[in-house]
Design an enzyme around this catalytic site. Structure first.
Site, PDB file in Angstrom:
ATOM      1  N   LYS A  36       0.860  -1.179   0.000  1.00 25.80           N
ATOM      2  CA  LYS A  36       0.000   0.000   0.000  1.00 25.80           C
ATOM      3  C   LYS A  36       0.901   1.236   0.000  1.00 25.80           C
ATOM      4  CE  LYS A  36      -3.951   1.413   2.872  1.00 25.80           C
ATOM      5  NZ  LYS A  36      -4.690   1.045   4.080  1.00 25.80           N
ATOM      6  N   SER A  65      -9.859   0.985   3.182  1.00 23.92           N
ATOM      7  CA  SER A  65      -9.054   1.810   2.314  1.00 23.92           C
ATOM      8  C   SER A  65      -8.059   1.029   1.485  1.00 23.92           C
ATOM      9  CB  SER A  65      -8.292   2.831   3.172  1.00 23.92           C
ATOM     10  OG  SER A  65      -7.359   2.177   4.028  1.00 23.92           O
ATOM     11  N   SER A 102      -9.448  -1.522   7.436  1.00 17.46           N
ATOM     12  CA  SER A 102      -9.013  -1.305   6.070  1.00 17.46           C
ATOM     13  C   SER A 102      -8.606  -2.519   5.286  1.00 17.46           C
ATOM     14  CB  SER A 102      -7.832  -0.366   6.067  1.00 17.46           C
ATOM     15  OG  SER A 102      -8.288   0.866   5.677  1.00 17.46           O
TER      16      SER A 102
HETATM   17  N1  GLN Z   1     -13.350   2.787   7.774  1.00 15.22           N
HETATM   18  C1  GLN Z   1     -12.208   3.133   8.580  1.00 15.22           C
HETATM   19  C2  GLN Z   1     -12.031   4.627   8.588  1.00 15.22           C
HETATM   20  O1  GLN Z   1     -12.370   5.244   7.602  1.00 15.22           O
HETATM   21  C3  GLN Z   1     -11.018   2.439   7.997  1.00 15.22           C
HETATM   22  C4  GLN Z   1      -9.707   3.048   8.311  1.00 15.22           C
HETATM   23  C5  GLN Z   1      -8.563   2.126   8.148  1.00 15.22           C
HETATM   24  O2  GLN Z   1      -8.616   0.982   8.606  1.00 15.22           O
HETATM   25  N2  GLN Z   1      -7.492   2.624   7.536  1.00 15.22           N
HETATM   26  O3  GLN Z   1     -11.574   5.167   9.565  1.00 15.22           O
END
Ligand code: GLN
Length: 466
Positions: A63, A138, A162
């Site tokens: 990532k 994400s 995420s």
């Molecule tokens: N849905 C979570 C957020 O938007 C996911 C964030 C993550 O795990 N990077 O905070």
């Protein structure tokens, strides 16, 4: 191809690294040419391809919030579009020590914020199974890369869900290790007390291989733990495990398809003599509120370094008449909606008028939650829940409704808030595959007990594949 086979075949000289490399390079190049938005760049440092039969690289994607020395690392934000990493993250160095040179970086929701794979500056990609739906975020782009075999495995970060969500939606295996097991050094922080580097693989065995390659006690990460290098081996047989199933997970707005699949897997596990008990976990409904109070406070602190002076583009902000206008211009121009929304939330929860009511209260509830979960782990080895309350959404379906979007994180945030290891694995049936309907489960173990997850998931994997 999976990682275990790849390593074995290279070591036995059954396959030729150069052939495999060219195959994956071709796939990545085609994906870029077809504008799938999964990879925008193919890193070109560190490739060593010799045909002496010694494993020297593996097509592993990372990532874009994990730094690799001298490579652009943007977190898929406009503000970092020309940022070149001056050093490599510890997890990347560990991969390189194992001779697994990482070669591709994947798209992501900006600064890992967002749930839907729709908030990257560089556009979404689509779910490989339902092409009008999102793979969630994400890390959706990394999940799609693994699901479409554009790489053998992937590494990324998980702050609230995420990896678990997109892995689930794309039918691959995701593992979030115990907080402190994998160094966060060289990884762009989203919310520091919740972030953890994760693995995305095609099988549970691969998750274990990748975890062992990157887990490390690292003095450069203040939260790294001395236990990080030791993976406690479970000496129990799968049938001696006790699993807790919180009743409160099954409320009315859980998609009936998911509910039915969870219970059918539970029945099958019970037939293997695994004990599964329904238990009470009363404050389950407030986990999500605690996460969305604490997380933005940490996010905004971490985003404050992007000011065009220390990090990030400056653009025409120097024309500002004072420092307030300067910061307003930088943030207005370069951050997307979701980052801005979280900065606003932070300003509210940490303001002197609200600090005690929201931020301090959320910290106290987090403590209570950790105690509740610790009490469950006195009696049970694992906690089983669905991964998400709903199936994959259509693209742009809820992008303007952040509250609905946030609610979908409810089963996955406790593992981050309580620093637990967790895993999400697909449990598709043949009928689901016909309907292209990914279905999955989520399991949490006590801190440092990743091996318990591996034991049970290997059983589930066998059961689902048979
Ligand atoms: N849905 C979570 C957020 O938007 C996911 C964030 C993550 O795990 N990077 O905070």
């Amino acid at each position: 191809m999976n990682l275990k086979n790849y390593i074995e075949w290279i070591n036995n000289k059954t396959i030729n690294q150069e052939t495999i490399f060219s195959k994956y390079l071709e796939k990545a190049t085609n994906s870029i040419a077809n504008k799938e938005n999964i990879y925008l760049r193919i890193n070109n440092s560190g490739w060593r391809i010799d045909n002496d039969g010694v494993l020297k690289w593996a097509p592993i994607a990372i990532k874009d919030n994990i730094m690799q020395k001298w490579e652009i690392s943007t977190c898929w934000s406009k503000i970092l579009s020309d940022y070149i990493a001056p050093y490599s993250a510890t997890c990347i160095e560990n991969l390189e020590k194992n001779w697994w040179v990482v070669i591709w970086k994947t798209n992501m929701d900006e600064f890992a914020m967002g749930s839907s794979n729709e908030t990257s500056y560089y556009w979404p990609c689509l779910n490989p199974y339902w092409t009008n739906r999102i793979p969630w975020g994400s890390s959706g782009w990394s999940a799609v890369a693994v699901a479409k075999d554009l790489c053998i495995a992937a590494l990324g970060t998980d702050t609230g869900w995420s990896v678990r969500q997109p892995a689930a939606m794309c039918g691959i295996v995701w593992l979030k290790p115990t907080y402190g097991r994998i160094s966060r050094y060289g990884v762009q922080s989203m919310a520091s007390s919740l972030d953890q580097v994760w693995t995305m693989t095609k099988t549970v065995e691969d998750a274990e291989i990748l975890l062992k390659a990157i887990m490390w006690f690292d003095e450069n990460d203040s939260q790294s733990n001395k236990k990080a290098d030791i993976l406690e081996k479970s000496n129990k047989d799968a049938k001696n495990y006790k699993i807790a199933l919180p009743k409160q997970c099954f409320w009315e707005w859980l998609d009936p398809k998911i509910k039915e699949r969870v219970f059918s897997v539970v029945e099958k596990l019970k037939n293997l003599w695994i004990q599964i008990d329904e238990i009470d976990l009363p404050i389950l409904d407030v986990w999500i509120a605690v996460y969305y109070t604490l997380m933005p406070a940490e996010v905004s602190t971490n985003l404050s370094r992007f000011d065009g002076i220390r990090f990030g583009l400056q653009g025409n902000a120097m024309e500002a008449k004072d420092i307030y206008e300067y910061f307003t211009k930088i943030r207005y121009e370069w951050f997307w909606e979701e980052a801005k929304r979280r900065i606003l939330l932070w300003s509210f929860v940490l303001s002197s008028a609200n600090y005690e009511w929201y931020y301090l209260k959320a910290l106290k509830v987090r403590e209570k939650m950790i105690q509740d979960l610790d009490n469950i782990f006195q009696k049970y080895d694992l906690i089983l829940t669905p991964t998400t309350p709903e199936v994959a959404r259509k693209i742009w379906e809820k992008v303007d409704d952040p509250l609905k979007m946030y609610l979908a994180d409810m089963y996955t945030v406790p593992a981050n808030l309580a620093w637990l290891p967790a895993i999400s694995i697909p449990v598709w049936t043949i009928e689901d595959k016909w309907e292209n309907m990914p279905v999955w489960l989520h399991l949490m173990a006590n801190r440092w007990k990743e091996d318990d997850l591996f034991v049970i998931w290997k059983e589930v994997e066998k059961m689902v594949n048979n």
